[in-house]
Scaffold this active site. Structure first.
Site, PDB file in Angstrom:
ATOM      1  N   ALA A  62       0.864  -1.171   0.000  1.00  0.00           N
ATOM      2  CA  ALA A  62       0.000   0.000   0.000  1.00  0.00           C
ATOM      3  C   ALA A  62       0.907   1.230   0.000  1.00  0.00           C
ATOM      4  CB  ALA A  62      -0.871  -0.017   1.251  1.00  0.00           C
ATOM      5  N   GLY A 107       0.704  -4.991   1.291  1.00  0.00           N
ATOM      6  CA  GLY A 107      -0.513  -5.179   0.507  1.00  0.00           C
ATOM      7  C   GLY A 107      -0.281  -5.947  -0.779  1.00  0.00           C
ATOM      8  N   GLU A 110      -0.379  -9.480   0.174  1.00  0.00           N
ATOM      9  CA  GLU A 110      -1.771  -9.811   0.510  1.00  0.00           C
ATOM     10  C   GLU A 110      -2.620 -10.052  -0.740  1.00  0.00           C
ATOM     11  OE1 GLU A 110      -1.936  -6.335   3.160  1.00  0.00           O
ATOM     12  OE2 GLU A 110      -2.758  -7.695   4.658  1.00  0.00           O
ATOM     13  N   GLU A 130       4.752  -4.786   7.542  1.00  0.00           N
ATOM     14  CA  GLU A 130       3.977  -3.701   8.157  1.00  0.00           C
ATOM     15  C   GLU A 130       4.434  -3.374   9.575  1.00  0.00           C
ATOM     16  OE1 GLU A 130       2.660  -6.162   6.370  1.00  0.00           O
ATOM     17  OE2 GLU A 130       0.996  -5.426   5.133  1.00  0.00           O
TER      18      GLU A 130
HETATM   19  N1  DAK Z   1       4.580   3.181  -0.869  1.00  0.00           N
HETATM   20  C1  DAK Z   1       4.939   4.330  -1.499  1.00  0.00           C
HETATM   21  N2  DAK Z   1       6.041   4.459  -2.242  1.00  0.00           N
HETATM   22  C2  DAK Z   1       6.835   3.387  -2.351  1.00  0.00           C
HETATM   23  C3  DAK Z   1       6.545   2.159  -1.729  1.00  0.00           C
HETATM   24  C4  DAK Z   1       5.346   2.078  -0.958  1.00  0.00           C
HETATM   25  N3  DAK Z   1       4.933   0.960  -0.376  1.00  0.00           N
HETATM   26  N4  DAK Z   1       7.523   1.286  -2.012  1.00  0.00           N
HETATM   27  C5  DAK Z   1       8.387   1.956  -2.804  1.00  0.00           C
HETATM   28  N5  DAK Z   1       7.984   3.211  -3.013  1.00  0.00           N
HETATM   29  C6  DAK Z   1       8.616   4.243  -3.795  1.00  0.00           C
HETATM   30  C7  DAK Z   1       9.821   4.835  -3.064  1.00  0.00           C
HETATM   31  O1  DAK Z   1       9.401   5.802  -2.141  1.00  0.00           O
HETATM   32  C8  DAK Z   1      10.593   5.426  -4.216  1.00  0.00           C
HETATM   33  O2  DAK Z   1       9.992   6.635  -4.602  1.00  0.00           O
HETATM   34  P1  DAK Z   1      10.840   8.018  -4.752  1.00  0.00           P
HETATM   35  O3  DAK Z   1      11.489   8.205  -3.437  1.00  0.00           O
HETATM   36  O4  DAK Z   1      11.814   7.715  -5.854  1.00  0.00           O
HETATM   37  O5  DAK Z   1       9.824   9.053  -5.109  1.00  0.00           O
HETATM   38  C9  DAK Z   1      10.349   4.426  -5.341  1.00  0.00           C
HETATM   39  O6  DAK Z   1       9.193   3.702  -4.982  1.00  0.00           O
HETATM   40  C10 DAK Z   1      11.487   3.441  -5.511  1.00  0.00           C
HETATM   41  O7  DAK Z   1      11.727   2.852  -4.259  1.00  0.00           O
HETATM   42  P2  DAK Z   1      13.185   2.757  -3.598  1.00  0.00           P
HETATM   43  O8  DAK Z   1      14.049   3.882  -4.065  1.00  0.00           O
HETATM   44  O9  DAK Z   1      12.985   2.595  -2.134  1.00  0.00           O
HETATM   45  O10 DAK Z   1      13.729   1.405  -4.251  1.00  0.00           O
HETATM   46  P3  DAK Z   1      14.773   0.385  -3.634  1.00  0.00           P
HETATM   47  O11 DAK Z   1      15.101  -0.562  -4.726  1.00  0.00           O
HETATM   48  O12 DAK Z   1      15.900   1.115  -2.966  1.00  0.00           O
HETATM   49  O13 DAK Z   1      13.989  -0.382  -2.486  1.00  0.00           O
HETATM   50  C11 DAK Z   1      12.059  -1.547  -1.543  1.00  0.00           C
HETATM   51  C12 DAK Z   1      12.890  -1.213  -2.828  1.00  0.00           C
HETATM   52  C13 DAK Z   1      10.817  -2.318  -1.995  1.00  0.00           C
HETATM   53  C14 DAK Z   1      12.903  -2.448  -0.635  1.00  0.00           C
HETATM   54  C15 DAK Z   1      11.706  -0.237  -0.820  1.00  0.00           C
HETATM   55  O14 DAK Z   1      11.111   0.664  -1.771  1.00  0.00           O
HETATM   56  C16 DAK Z   1      10.736  -0.447   0.310  1.00  0.00           C
HETATM   57  O15 DAK Z   1      11.116  -0.913   1.386  1.00  0.00           O
HETATM   58  N6  DAK Z   1       9.464  -0.078   0.080  1.00  0.00           N
HETATM   59  C17 DAK Z   1       8.439  -0.180   1.082  1.00  0.00           C
HETATM   60  C18 DAK Z   1       7.980  -1.616   1.175  1.00  0.00           C
HETATM   61  C19 DAK Z   1       6.955  -1.823   2.275  1.00  0.00           C
HETATM   62  O16 DAK Z   1       7.209  -1.560   3.461  1.00  0.00           O
HETATM   63  N7  DAK Z   1       5.767  -2.273   1.866  1.00  0.00           N
HETATM   64  C20 DAK Z   1       4.679  -2.474   2.768  1.00  0.00           C
HETATM   65  C21 DAK Z   1       3.873  -1.225   2.841  1.00  0.00           C
HETATM   66  S1  DAK Z   1       2.720  -1.314   4.148  1.00  0.00           S
HETATM   67  C22 DAK Z   1      -4.343  -1.404   6.340  1.00  0.00           C
HETATM   68  C23 DAK Z   1      -4.478  -1.405   4.989  1.00  0.00           C
HETATM   69  C24 DAK Z   1      -3.397  -1.738   4.192  1.00  0.00           C
HETATM   70  C25 DAK Z   1      -2.175  -2.033   4.767  1.00  0.00           C
HETATM   71  C26 DAK Z   1      -2.049  -2.034   6.135  1.00  0.00           C
HETATM   72  C27 DAK Z   1      -3.132  -1.746   6.930  1.00  0.00           C
HETATM   73  N8  DAK Z   1      -5.442  -1.059   7.180  1.00  0.00           N
HETATM   74  C28 DAK Z   1      -6.528  -0.326   6.599  1.00  0.00           C
HETATM   75  C29 DAK Z   1      -5.468  -1.467   8.543  1.00  0.00           C
HETATM   76  C30 DAK Z   1      -1.050  -2.294   3.941  1.00  0.00           C
HETATM   77  C31 DAK Z   1       0.186  -1.945   4.346  1.00  0.00           C
HETATM   78  C32 DAK Z   1       1.343  -2.004   3.466  1.00  0.00           C
HETATM   79  O17 DAK Z   1       1.322  -2.473   2.363  1.00  0.00           O
END
Ligand code: DAK
Length: 254
Positions: A62, A107, A110, A130
């Site tokens: 997400a 997400g 998921e 998360e």
């Molecule tokens: N959201 C927004 N932007 C994201 C992103 C994300 N999840 N993942 C990557 N990006 C963006 C980065 O910010 C970056 O953008 P700029 O800074 O260039 O503008 C671009 O994508 C490229 O990413 P990186 O530069 O970070 O690329 P790397 O190769 O260095 O790293 C990575 C790749 C996948 C390891 C890293 O981007 C990363 O750690 N991303 C976050 C992954 C993550 O934590 N995903 C889980 C998100 S939490 C709920 C509903 C839904 C959810 C929870 C609760 N409720 C209603 C209760 C869901 C939660 C989630 O999904």
């Protein structure tokens, strides 16, 4: 945006927001939900593949930037929208396949878990990180990861936020196979499934979805009932007769 490509009876839905590694913001997730509704209701489509654009990510989760500004009601609505997309993948009356071509985090993992079958590219990374953001999986991860991999594995992964590579994902049952190019494998399986009786597939999916819930005896009785009802249609007779007559079956979807 979501790209929809049609190849005979197979639809490929591609999440395409590559500047954010296909992370889902409201517009993209709403588009995905709407496209899933379309393919669910289209009788000409017999199998659905979900994948991500580019080589780096399936869906990196997400959109974290969007979530950082949510209040309680907005967070609940965000959860509900993701659940709608997941339920469509899980319950639409045709098989759904995730072709995990890179990061499938939060997400993204998921959504893959909501599909019936998951294949991963050898470079894929999957997980529910998360907890590292101070939140919980909110689009079904607390439930479906345990259904797919067992409760012990699921608790370790969601409590620690540890991300697994494709090889480990295969070992713990998180994916059904590891293939390069992963979309080719997904297309091959989708085409195979599209050639089978869609009536039988629809009923099997409905019954299999009950396997880990409800009352076991009632589920077995439902299987018996639905097995019987198959014989009101043509496909069961055709499949059985074709075997006896030593020919390939021609299923009509009734
Ligand atoms: N959201 C927004 N932007 C994201 C992103 C994300 N999840 N993942 C990557 N990006 C963006 C980065 O910010 C970056 O953008 P700029 O800074 O260039 O503008 C671009 O994508 C490229 O990413 P990186 O530069 O970070 O690329 P790397 O190769 O260095 O790293 C990575 C790749 C996948 C390891 C890293 O981007 C990363 O750690 N991303 C976050 C992954 C993550 O934590 N995903 C889980 C998100 S939490 C709920 C509903 C839904 C959810 C929870 C609760 N409720 C209603 C209760 C869901 C939660 C989630 O999904």
């Amino acid at each position: 945006m979501i790209r929809v490509d049609r190849d005979d009876a197979v639809a490929v839905l591609t999440v395409d927001r590559q500047d954010a590694l296909n992370a889902l913001d409201v517009a993209t997730l709403t588009d995905l939900r709407d496209r899933l509704r379309d393919v669910a209701g289209d009788d000409g489509i017999r199998a659905v593949i979900l994948t991500g654009a580019g080589e780096k990510a399936f869906v990196a989760g997400a959109d974290i930037k969007y979530m950082s500004g949510l209040d309680v009601e907005q967070a609940k609505a965000w959860g509900a929208l993701g659940h709608e997309a997941g339920r469509l993948l899980e319950t639409m009356p045709k098989p759904t396949i995730a072709a995990v071509n890179g990061f499938a985090l939060g997400g993204g993992c998921e959504l893959a878990l909501a599909c019936d079958i998951r294949y991963a590219a050898s470079g894929a990374r999957l997980g529910q990180p998360e907890v590292n953001l101070g939140i919980i999986p909110g689009w079904g991860g607390t439930q479906r990861l345990a259904r797919v991999c067992g409760l012990g594995v699921a608790k370790e992964l969601i409590f620690t936020g540890r991300v697994v590579d494709a090889e480990e994902a295969l070992r713990i049952g998180l994916v059904n196979g590891v293939h390069d190019p992963v979309l080719d494998k997904a297309r091959e399986t989708a085409a195979l499934l599209a050639s089978k009786s869609n009536v039988a597939l629809r009923i099997m999916k409905e019954l299999a979805n009950r396997a880990l819930g409800g009352e076991h005896g009632a589920n077995l009785r439902a299987e018996g009932e639905m097995f019987g009802e198959l014989f009101a249609g043509e496909d069961a007779k055709e499949g059985l007769s074709a075997f006896v007559e030593k020919r390939d079956p021609v299923f009509k979807g009734t």
